[in-house]
Design a protein around this motif. Sequence first.
Motif, mmCIF file in Angstrom:
data_model
loop_
_atom_site.group_PDB
_atom_site.id
_atom_site.type_symbol
_atom_site.label_atom_id
_atom_site.label_comp_id
_atom_site.label_asym_id
_atom_site.label_seq_id
_atom_site.Cartn_x
_atom_site.Cartn_y
_atom_site.Cartn_z
ATOM 1 N N ARG A 14 0.858 -1.186 0.000
ATOM 2 C CA ARG A 14 0.000 0.000 0.000
ATOM 3 C C ARG A 14 0.888 1.227 0.000
ATOM 4 O O ARG A 14 1.877 1.275 0.710
ATOM 5 N N ASP A 16 0.665 5.803 -0.859
ATOM 6 C CA ASP A 16 -0.229 6.938 -1.079
ATOM 7 C C ASP A 16 -0.440 7.200 -2.576
ATOM 8 O O ASP A 16 0.332 6.761 -3.420
ATOM 9 N N MET A 17 -1.513 7.930 -2.875
ATOM 10 C CA MET A 17 -1.929 8.168 -4.250
ATOM 11 C C MET A 17 -0.883 8.948 -5.047
ATOM 12 O O MET A 17 -0.653 8.661 -6.220
ATOM 13 N N GLU A 18 -0.223 9.911 -4.420
ATOM 14 C CA GLU A 18 0.788 10.700 -5.128
ATOM 15 C C GLU A 18 1.943 9.805 -5.581
ATOM 16 O O GLU A 18 2.381 9.879 -6.737
ATOM 17 N N THR A 19 2.421 8.943 -4.687
ATOM 18 C CA THR A 19 3.500 8.021 -5.036
ATOM 19 C C THR A 19 3.050 7.085 -6.153
ATOM 20 O O THR A 19 3.788 6.844 -7.110
#
Length: 64
Positions: A14, A16-19
């Motif tokens: 999992r 984050d969305m930015e990564t």
Amino acid sequence: MKRKGDKGKHVSIRFDMETHDKLFYIAQYEGRSGSGQILYLIRKCIAEFEKEHGTIEWNETENG
């Protein structure tokens, strides 16, 4: 090295969305899938480690 008929191991992570979005942007830019980019980075990390610390011994019979 992959054995014939071997589907390999599955790892779920999992992040984050930015990564995620940046990783997939780079993957697309370099002509890889997201999974292909992750595998490329893992292999690059292993190669760099082994270059500095020596080959990691791996026995397919014991570890595969």
